[in-house]
Every structure is written in C-alpha cells, then in structure tokens.
Write an enzyme that holds these catalytic residues in place. Structure first.
Site, PDB file in Angstrom:
ATOM      1  N   LYS A 162       0.867  -1.176   0.000  1.00 21.45           N
ATOM      2  CA  LYS A 162       0.000   0.000   0.000  1.00 21.45           C
ATOM      3  C   LYS A 162       0.908   1.232   0.000  1.00 21.45           C
ATOM      4  O   LYS A 162       1.129   1.875   1.020  1.00 21.45           O
ATOM      5  CB  LYS A 162      -0.887  -0.055   1.248  1.00 21.45           C
ATOM      6  CG  LYS A 162      -2.249   0.559   1.084  1.00 21.45           C
ATOM      7  CD  LYS A 162      -3.166   0.138   2.209  1.00 21.45           C
ATOM      8  CE  LYS A 162      -4.319   1.099   2.397  1.00 21.45           C
ATOM      9  NZ  LYS A 162      -5.202   1.255   1.241  1.00 21.45           N
TER      10      LYS A 162
HETATM   11  N1  PPE Z   1      -7.914  -1.510  -3.056  1.00 21.23           N
HETATM   12  C1  PPE Z   1      -7.320  -0.316  -2.877  1.00 21.23           C
HETATM   13  C2  PPE Z   1      -6.580   0.305  -3.988  1.00 21.23           C
HETATM   14  C3  PPE Z   1      -7.420   0.306  -1.628  1.00 21.23           C
HETATM   15  O1  PPE Z   1      -6.838   1.484  -1.438  1.00 21.23           O
HETATM   16  C4  PPE Z   1      -8.153  -0.309  -0.580  1.00 21.23           C
HETATM   17  C5  PPE Z   1      -8.291   0.351   0.766  1.00 21.23           C
HETATM   18  C6  PPE Z   1      -8.747  -1.567  -0.831  1.00 21.23           C
HETATM   19  C7  PPE Z   1      -8.592  -2.135  -2.086  1.00 21.23           C
HETATM   20  C8  PPE Z   1      -9.465  -2.331   0.239  1.00 21.23           C
HETATM   21  O2  PPE Z   1      -8.568  -2.811   1.205  1.00 21.23           O
HETATM   22  P1  PPE Z   1      -8.976  -3.068   2.714  1.00 21.23           P
HETATM   23  O3  PPE Z   1      -9.197  -1.731   3.340  1.00 21.23           O
HETATM   24  O4  PPE Z   1      -7.854  -3.796   3.310  1.00 21.23           O
HETATM   25  O5  PPE Z   1     -10.228  -3.864   2.692  1.00 21.23           O
HETATM   26  N2  PPE Z   1      -8.270   1.766   0.757  1.00 21.23           N
HETATM   27  C9  PPE Z   1      -8.041   2.508   1.985  1.00 21.23           C
HETATM   28  C10 PPE Z   1      -7.783   3.971   1.730  1.00 21.23           C
HETATM   29  C11 PPE Z   1      -8.932   4.819   1.332  1.00 21.23           C
HETATM   30  C12 PPE Z   1      -8.595   6.315   1.250  1.00 21.23           C
HETATM   31  O6  PPE Z   1      -9.339   7.055   0.589  1.00 21.23           O
HETATM   32  O7  PPE Z   1      -7.619   6.747   1.869  1.00 21.23           O
HETATM   33  C13 PPE Z   1      -9.157   2.255   2.987  1.00 21.23           C
HETATM   34  O8  PPE Z   1     -10.238   1.788   2.628  1.00 21.23           O
HETATM   35  O9  PPE Z   1      -8.902   2.513   4.174  1.00 21.23           O
END
Ligand code: PPE
Length: 302
Positions: A156
């Site tokens: 990330k």
């Molecule tokens: N894909 C991406 C690209 C992504 O950034 C997230 C989380 C996910 C999938 C889902 O991952 P998870 O949270 O582990 O289920 N994105 C984070 C950031 C959002 C933001 O605007 O800042 C979040 O959901 O916290």
C-alpha cells in the site's frame, strides 16, 4: 477533520503541530506506505477491526519498499490503541504512515530516515450514508490500473495512489461517485480504493489478488459469505460481465460494503442494493460492532 493528538515516532504530538519538513522525501516522491484501519464502538468498548492483519500488511508494504520499521509489531499495535485512547474516540478511522523523511532529496531513498506516524479521526461512511443503503454510480476508468511491473500492488504505497487519484478525478468530473479500473489487458481490477465483488445466479465472485490490493475487507467478506453458505470464486472478467451481473459491490476499510447500482450508465440488477449484498452488509456491520461472537477473534479491544 481533526483530533487531539497524533503519534509521531514514539511521541504524542498536538494535532496542529504534527508537521514535517518541506523536503521530506515522501512528499516529493511518494516514498511511503500506509494503512487504513477502522475501530468501532461495541458493547464492550472500542474495538479495532483486524488490527493484526493490518499491521502485518503495513510491515509487508514497508518490506517491499525496503524500509525497516524501527518497532516490533506488538509495539506498533499498542501505539495504535494508545492513539485512539489519547484522542477519546469511540469509533474512528486509523491511518498509520511509514515514510522516508528528511535528509536529502534525489530519488535514492536510502539516505533518508524511516519515520512513522499514526493519525486517528472520526470518519463516517466513505461514499456517503445514502451510498451504503442505495448504492452508487460508477464508471470504468480510462486510466488502467498501474501495470504490474511498474509498481507493487501488494504494497500500500503512497505513490500508487496517483493512479487512483486520476481515476477518481475523472469519475467525479463525469458526475459519478467512483471509478472501476481495468488492468492493462482489460480485465477488471478494483475501485480507486476498494475491492470489487459481483453476484451472478446466486454465486459470488471477486478478482484474484495478483493485480489488486489484498484487501482485508475482501478477505473478511469471502469468509463471511462462505460461512453464510454462498460459493465464492476468484475470476478474471471483462467489464461486460459486470454489466450483466445481478449485483455488484465494493469492499474496503473506508468504503465498508458499498453497493454499486450503475456502471457506465448500465443499471445493475434492479438499480438498487441487491438482496445478497444487503445480507452480507448486515452481517459485516454486526461483526465489526461486536454483535457476532463467531468472529470475535477479528476484534482487538483497546
Ligand atoms: N484496493 C485499494 C486500492 C485500496 O486502497 C483499498 C483500501 C482496498 C482495495 C481495500 O482494502 P482493505 O481496506 O484492506 O479492505 N483503501 C483505503 C484507503 C482509502 C482512502 O481514501 O484513503 C481504505 O479503505 O482505508
């Protein structure tokens, strides 16, 4: 957006003083990694959802970017909980950040220190309260998800989000809520900050994780859906398969479970939150709020 204190390199700092030097490496080149975690109010107090998995992913992201985090994982976990306590928040969003700090500029990051921070604040429904109930409108982005050998999707990484920002700006300016990105071969990947699921003939599908972030909500939803008796399969698909799906929804820490009611002006299913999405959503919210003992392992009380 504001809270009282931010944890910075082991110290609690006033929110307004949580600043960095303008020549911070990560500010110029995006050389940082972060997490997004949520803590929810439960009957037994505030609980962080899947803290262990989020910290694990943070350390893996840092490893990929060749940054050693100067704390054992247990200490970082405790710092997350302390930051929530220090800010007296019952429920909140948690943003740990590990980044290359200030020493010198130039692309080479190795001379710069590795700095760590944890910010927490109250953050409601990511795409709005309405979105959770009624679903959102989306478009397939003209921006492809970054090519697999151009960056790492397992990590990330801050800089990865420029790809998401382009897609998000395009979606908003096109008058919809969120973007769906395809990979450079045209297969569906994910939203700007969410994983994607779809339902056809009662079975649930999501994309494999090779080209997308290994979402922790994604993993939770797969387990929850299987426990509810649904078949869940990973599948590479093209955009047209989404158009003819019965239901489509996004998952993410911030987005939680958000139904999608429209893609590229195609109505999805009945054009509202689908029945399977609703059942899974209900279960997810019950679990994060500590109302389902079966998943109590996923909650870390502060
Ligand atoms: N894909 C991406 C690209 C992504 O950034 C997230 C989380 C996910 C999938 C889902 O991952 P998870 O949270 O582990 O289920 N994105 C984070 C950031 C959002 C933001 O605007 O800042 C979040 O959901 O916290």
């Amino acid at each position: 957006m504001k809270a009282d204190k931010v944890w910075m390199d082991g110290k609690m700092v006033d929110w307004d003083k949580a600043q960095v030097h303008i020549c911070t490496h990560a500010l110029h080149y995006g050389s940082g990694v972060f997490e997004g975690i949520r803590a929810y109010e439960t009957e037994k107090g505030t609980a962080v959802f899947r803290l262990k998995e989020h910290i694990e992913r943070l350390y893996n992201s840092a490893k990929i970017l060749k940054m050693g985090i100067p704390y054992p994982k247990e200490e970082f976990k405790q710092a997350v909980k302390n930051t929530i306590k220090e800010n007296n928040l019952k429920s909140c969003y948690i943003r740990p950040l590990v980044y290359r700090g200030f020493e010198q500029l130039g692309v080479n990051p190795f001379k710069c220190p590795v700095n760590c921070a944890i910010a927490v604040w109250e953050w409601g429904a990511y795409l709005g309260e309405e979105a959770v109930k009624k679903g959102i409108r989306t478009k397939v982005s003209s921006y492809a998800r970054s090519y697999i050998n151009s960056t790492s999707q397992k990590a990330k990484i801050c800089a990865n989000y420029i790809n998401s920002i382009f897609a998000k700006m395009e979606a908003i300016e096109a008058g919809v809520d969120e973007a769906i990105l395809l990979d450079t071969n045209g297969y569906v990947t994910e939203g700007s900050a969410e994983n994607i699921f779809w339902v056809r003939d009662g079975a649930i599908y999501t994309t494999p994780t090779a080209t997308v972030l290994e979402g922790i909500t994604r993993d939770s939803i797969i387990k929850i859906a299987q426990d509810m008796g649904y078949q869940v399969q990973e599948k590479y698909i093209c955009r047209d398969e989404l158009y003819i799906s019965d239901e489509v929804f996004f998952t993410g820490t911030a987005a939680e479970v958000t139904p999608i009611r429209e893609i590229d002006n195609y109505q999805i299913g009945e054009g509202k939150r689908g029945p399977i999405t609703e059942k899974i959503q209900e279960k997810y919210f019950a679990i994060v709020k500590g109302k389902d003992a079966k998943y109590s392992d996923w909650l870390d009380y502060i």
